[in-house]
Design a protein around this motif. Structure first.
Motif, PDB file in Angstrom:
ATOM      1  N   MET A 277     -20.227  58.294 -10.120  1.00  0.00           N
ATOM      2  CA  MET A 277     -20.267  58.181  -8.663  1.00  0.00           C
ATOM      3  C   MET A 277     -18.933  57.702  -8.108  1.00  0.00           C
ATOM      4  N   PHE A 278     -18.442  56.623  -8.662  1.00  0.00           N
ATOM      5  CA  PHE A 278     -17.272  55.983  -8.072  1.00  0.00           C
ATOM      6  C   PHE A 278     -15.955  56.644  -8.473  1.00  0.00           C
ATOM      7  N   GLN A 279     -16.009  57.614  -9.394  1.00  0.00           N
ATOM      8  CA  GLN A 279     -14.805  58.395  -9.664  1.00  0.00           C
ATOM      9  C   GLN A 279     -14.414  59.217  -8.439  1.00  0.00           C
ATOM     10  N   LYS A 280     -15.419  59.607  -7.646  1.00  0.00           N
ATOM     11  CA  LYS A 280     -15.152  60.481  -6.506  1.00  0.00           C
ATOM     12  C   LYS A 280     -14.481  59.750  -5.349  1.00  0.00           C
ATOM     13  N   ILE A 281     -14.645  58.432  -5.264  1.00  0.00           N
ATOM     14  CA  ILE A 281     -14.106  57.695  -4.119  1.00  0.00           C
ATOM     15  C   ILE A 281     -12.582  57.811  -4.027  1.00  0.00           C
ATOM     16  N   PRO A 282     -11.805  57.542  -5.111  1.00  0.00           N
ATOM     17  CA  PRO A 282     -10.350  57.693  -4.979  1.00  0.00           C
ATOM     18  C   PRO A 282      -9.911  59.129  -4.732  1.00  0.00           C
ATOM     19  N   LEU A 283     -10.739  60.104  -5.121  1.00  0.00           N
ATOM     20  CA  LEU A 283     -10.365  61.510  -4.908  1.00  0.00           C
ATOM     21  C   LEU A 283     -10.282  61.836  -3.426  1.00  0.00           C
ATOM     22  N   ASP A 284     -11.066  61.134  -2.599  1.00  0.00           N
ATOM     23  CA  ASP A 284     -11.017  61.370  -1.153  1.00  0.00           C
ATOM     24  C   ASP A 284      -9.676  60.919  -0.576  1.00  0.00           C
ATOM     25  N   TYR A 285      -9.001  60.021  -1.279  1.00  0.00           N
ATOM     26  CA  TYR A 285      -7.698  59.528  -0.818  1.00  0.00           C
ATOM     27  C   TYR A 285      -6.543  60.378  -1.344  1.00  0.00           C
ATOM     28  N   ILE A 286      -6.694  60.938  -2.543  1.00  0.00           N
ATOM     29  CA  ILE A 286      -5.548  61.607  -3.166  1.00  0.00           C
ATOM     30  C   ILE A 286      -5.591  63.131  -3.096  1.00  0.00           C
ATOM     31  N   LEU A 287      -6.781  63.717  -2.876  1.00  0.00           N
ATOM     32  CA  LEU A 287      -6.891  65.179  -2.841  1.00  0.00           C
ATOM     33  C   LEU A 287      -7.334  65.653  -1.463  1.00  0.00           C
ATOM     34  N   ASP A 288      -6.879  66.837  -1.058  1.00  0.00           N
ATOM     35  CA  ASP A 288      -7.379  67.434   0.176  1.00  0.00           C
ATOM     36  C   ASP A 288      -8.726  68.109  -0.096  1.00  0.00           C
ATOM     37  N   ALA A 289      -9.315  68.720   0.937  1.00  0.00           N
ATOM     38  CA  ALA A 289     -10.648  69.319   0.803  1.00  0.00           C
ATOM     39  C   ALA A 289     -10.670  70.416  -0.249  1.00  0.00           C
ATOM     40  N   GLU A 290      -9.591  71.187  -0.336  1.00  0.00           N
ATOM     41  CA  GLU A 290      -9.516  72.276  -1.323  1.00  0.00           C
ATOM     42  C   GLU A 290      -9.528  71.708  -2.740  1.00  0.00           C
TER      43      GLU A 290
ATOM     44  N   VAL B 105     -20.566  52.428   5.956  1.00  0.00           N
ATOM     45  CA  VAL B 105     -20.450  52.517   4.495  1.00  0.00           C
ATOM     46  C   VAL B 105     -19.442  53.601   4.117  1.00  0.00           C
ATOM     47  N   THR B 106     -19.538  54.760   4.757  1.00  0.00           N
ATOM     48  CA  THR B 106     -18.615  55.865   4.472  1.00  0.00           C
ATOM     49  C   THR B 106     -17.184  55.474   4.838  1.00  0.00           C
ATOM     50  N   GLY B 107     -17.016  54.846   5.998  1.00  0.00           N
ATOM     51  CA  GLY B 107     -15.680  54.428   6.410  1.00  0.00           C
ATOM     52  C   GLY B 107     -15.088  53.371   5.507  1.00  0.00           C
ATOM     53  N   MET B 108     -15.923  52.482   4.976  1.00  0.00           N
ATOM     54  CA  MET B 108     -15.433  51.413   4.102  1.00  0.00           C
ATOM     55  C   MET B 108     -14.964  51.958   2.753  1.00  0.00           C
ATOM     56  N   LEU B 109     -15.717  52.884   2.177  1.00  0.00           N
ATOM     57  CA  LEU B 109     -15.428  53.356   0.819  1.00  0.00           C
ATOM     58  C   LEU B 109     -14.428  54.501   0.776  1.00  0.00           C
ATOM     59  N   PHE B 110     -14.483  55.379   1.763  1.00  0.00           N
ATOM     60  CA  PHE B 110     -13.669  56.590   1.715  1.00  0.00           C
ATOM     61  C   PHE B 110     -12.519  56.523   2.727  1.00  0.00           C
TER      62      PHE B 110
ATOM     63  N   SER C 283     -11.967  58.062   5.443  1.00  0.00           N
ATOM     64  CA  SER C 283     -12.405  58.020   6.841  1.00  0.00           C
ATOM     65  C   SER C 283     -13.924  58.171   6.868  1.00  0.00           C
ATOM     66  N   PRO C 284     -14.574  57.832   7.998  1.00  0.00           N
ATOM     67  CA  PRO C 284     -16.032  58.003   8.076  1.00  0.00           C
ATOM     68  C   PRO C 284     -16.476  59.433   8.366  1.00  0.00           C
ATOM     69  N   THR C 285     -15.532  60.367   8.385  1.00  0.00           N
ATOM     70  CA  THR C 285     -15.882  61.763   8.632  1.00  0.00           C
ATOM     71  C   THR C 285     -16.944  62.237   7.641  1.00  0.00           C
ATOM     72  N   GLY C 286     -17.956  62.908   8.137  1.00  0.00           N
ATOM     73  CA  GLY C 286     -19.030  63.407   7.278  1.00  0.00           C
ATOM     74  C   GLY C 286     -20.156  62.411   7.081  1.00  0.00           C
ATOM     75  N   TYR C 287     -20.156  61.324   7.854  1.00  0.00           N
ATOM     76  CA  TYR C 287     -21.207  60.311   7.673  1.00  0.00           C
ATOM     77  C   TYR C 287     -22.592  60.855   7.993  1.00  0.00           C
ATOM     78  N   GLU C 288     -22.665  61.861   8.895  1.00  0.00           N
ATOM     79  CA  GLU C 288     -23.965  62.471   9.201  1.00  0.00           C
ATOM     80  C   GLU C 288     -24.569  63.116   7.949  1.00  0.00           C
TER      81      GLU C 288
ATOM     82  N   SER D   2     -13.315  45.944   9.582  1.00  0.00           N
ATOM     83  CA  SER D   2     -14.443  46.137  10.501  1.00  0.00           C
ATOM     84  C   SER D   2     -15.626  46.753   9.776  1.00  0.00           C
ATOM     85  N   TYR D   3     -15.353  47.786   8.988  1.00  0.00           N
ATOM     86  CA  TYR D   3     -16.435  48.445   8.233  1.00  0.00           C
ATOM     87  C   TYR D   3     -17.060  47.483   7.229  1.00  0.00           C
ATOM     88  N   LEU D   4     -16.215  46.702   6.537  1.00  0.00           N
ATOM     89  CA  LEU D   4     -16.718  45.759   5.532  1.00  0.00           C
ATOM     90  C   LEU D   4     -17.639  44.716   6.169  1.00  0.00           C
ATOM     91  N   LEU D   5     -17.200  44.117   7.278  1.00  0.00           N
ATOM     92  CA  LEU D   5     -18.017  43.110   7.952  1.00  0.00           C
ATOM     93  C   LEU D   5     -19.322  43.707   8.459  1.00  0.00           C
TER      94      LEU D   5
END
Length: 558
Positions: free
Chosen positions: A28-41, A368-373, A375-380, A503-506
């Motif tokens: 699960m948590f392997q994917k979190i840093p990928l949101d920072y280093i890779l684009d959508a493609e 939660v999405t904004g804190m971990l990734f 941006s919060p984009t895609g939270y829906e 803000s997201y963490l609090l």
């Protein structure tokens, strides 16, 4: 020299459950840093390859090991040690041949899968990069099954944990290295997936170490130890050989496939659901999204939503591993009262513990999405998929109960019906509603399997999950979720001027605490959790819960 010994039923169950939990958490948590280093493609390329890997991981840790474990265990208990070794040898040959075949097929068919099925040629390299891992996975699966049959769970559990650490750490390291060298995101995604190859090598090294150790120990005990010493070290190990005809490999393979297929299909449900999404998302949603928008929508689904949706079922996995032997033993001795009690208890526990986690991730999806990734984009998308995990939890738990009752084939049929529902509804709804339609299809799949499983369970078991407390329980759920959502809204407004991540963490801390507090108080105040439920808890939790109940009962009477 240390000696390999049998694990007790409880210890073995805990080892396997821990290994499964570690594997799931790291995945699960392997994917979190990928949101920072890779684009959508790049994320799409990784997800396509990773879903294939996770599907294979289920095969390597669920179906075949369980079948071989049962076959070996039965022979060992009845003194047919040579047959057990013959099964082990045959399974290793089967694993080696199938590994080479599957690895070659995946590598050479990757371009066709990418262009004709997924409709995204950029994923080809990532899928090919994971193919070499298939060479060792089947062999590792067979070795784990043999050790489980010898009731030595530590070898398989440790190899699984080592495999995941090597895969995640080396994979992320390679991805960052390739990006720093100027390679594209899709090439870097392939480097991340290549970490699975190192994971398989690490797992294989662990299993070879234990296999050599066990082989030397068996030889030493057979030659030098007395019968009493051998019985103390290996109670299930008959050292006398038998002169019966050797089992034919064909008969062994037939028995392995017959026993493993039902467990395999049921265990692969979630992975098959995600594989369907990966493979057909672009083609089904082409009327809703442009190619670029579809890639972004699936990246949110795969990287963010699927990662967070894996959290609520974690307890169900652990409970499932624990409940199978308990229900099986009670069912075998025809202790109907115990079957009723244990089945009802585990269903109540997963409802009481899994539901609030799913509710929290749904109500606080934005923070939660904004804190971990990034941006919060895609939270829906996160909120919708996490809401559906409530049914995923009941599906997985009911599967485990039916396994304990020896109804694997019926469970497999229920799973297949649910998967057909997934295909039909995701295709229809995805065509009109895009990513939301795929989530609707997944949720309907979980609902179908859950309802069919419960109907099958009720034929033999009298369930007392909530009794007359269902309406108060649903009330507690609704009130808690509303309080959590309200707390998130207020906190996001209060902390608007500070750094976003803080803000997201609090917000997560406050909204989560409020949900837990209100949910727990309502469960006790409404007598949804009773004194009998508290007494069934482990000893370390029983004392504090007694005190909490006394305080609340006193406040209620006053």
């Amino acid at each position: 020299m240390t000696t390999l010994k049998k694990d007790s039923l409880l210890k073995g169950t805990l080892i396997l459950a821990l290994a499964a939990l570690v594997a799931r958490m790291l995945g699960m948590f392997q994917k979190i840093p990928l949101d920072y280093i890779l684009d959508a493609e790049g994320q799409y390329a990784f997800l396509a390859a990773n879903n294939i890997y996770l599907l294979l991981l289920v095969i390597a840790t669920a179906g075949f090991p369980s079948a071989i474990s049962k076959m070996v265990s039965e022979r060992m208990e009845t003194g047919r040690y040579e047959e057990a070794k013959r099964i082990y040898k045959a399974s290793l040959v089967f694993g080696a041949v199938s590994g080479l075949l599957l690895s070659s097929l995946l590598y050479f068919l990757a371009p066709m899968y990418a262009t004709d099925v997924v409709k995204k040629e950029s994923i080809t390299l990532a899928v090919q990069a994971i193919a070499p891992a298939l060479i060792l996975f089947p062999i590792i699966a067979m070795m784990r099954g043999y050790f489980q049959g010898r009731q030595m769970m530590s070898a398989g559990g440790i190899s699984q944990i080592v495999e995941q650490f090597a895969r995640v750490i080396i994979g992320l390291g390679l991805g960052i290295l390739f990006l720093s060298l100027g390679y594209s995101d899709t090439v870097s995604a392939a480097a991340v997936t290549f970490g699975s190859v190192f994971g398989s090598i690490a797992a294989f090294a662990v299993m070879v170490y234990y296999a050599r150790k066990l082989k030397k120990q068996d030889a030493r005990l057979a030659v030098h130890s007395s019968a009493e010493a051998r019985a103390a070290l290996q109670p299930n190990l008959p050292y006398a050989t038998n002169s019966s005809m050797k089992l034919k490999f064909r008969a062994i393979y037939s028995e392995i496939l017959k026993m493993s297929i039902p467990a395999l299909i049921t265990s692969m449900t979630i992975n098959l659901v995600y594989m369907f999404d990966t493979s057909f998302f672009i083609s089904i949603t082409e009327q809703v999204y442009t190619d670029e928008r579809a890639t972004e929508a699936f990246a949110a689904l795969g990287t963010k939503a699927q990662s967070l949706a894996g959290i609520p079922p974690i307890l169900a996995i652990a409970l499932g591993s624990s409940i199978i032997p308990i229900v099986a033993a009670a069912f075998a001795r025809k202790d109907q009262a115990e079957v009723n009690k244990q089945t009802s208890m585990v269903l109540k526990i997963v409802c009481l513990t899994g539901v609030p986690v799913a509710l929290f991730l749904t109500a606080s999806a934005y923070s939660v999405t904004g804190m971990l990734f990034a941006s919060p984009t895609g939270y829906e998308t996160v909120a919708m998929l996490c809401a559906g995990t409530i049914l995923q939890i009941t599906m997985m738990t009911s599967n485990s109960i039916l396994y304990g009752m020896g109804k694997q084939k019926q469970t497999m049929v229920n799973t297949i019906i649910g998967l057909i529902g997934k295909i039909v509804f995701s295709t229809l709804c995805g065509y009109y509603f895009g990513v939301a339609g795929f989530i609707i299809g997944s949720t309907i799949c979980f609902l179908i399997v859950t309802l069919l499983n419960l109907r099958l369970i009720k034929r033999d078991v009298t369930l007392h999950v909530m009794g007359k407390k269902w309406i108060p329980y649903l009330g507690a759920v609704v009130v808690s979720a509303a309080a959590c959502w309200g707390a998130e809204y207020v906190m996001l407004n209060i902390t608007e001027g500070i750094a976003e991540k803080l803000s997201y963490l609090l917000t997560v801390l406050v909204s989560g605490s409020i949900l837990c507090a209100i949910y727990g108080i309502l469960l006790l105040k409404l007598n949804i959790i009773t004194a009998q439920d508290v007494e069934a808890l482990p000893g370390k939790l029983r004392g504090p819960m007694r005190k909490v109940m006394r305080v609340l009962r006193a406040g209620q009477s006053g």
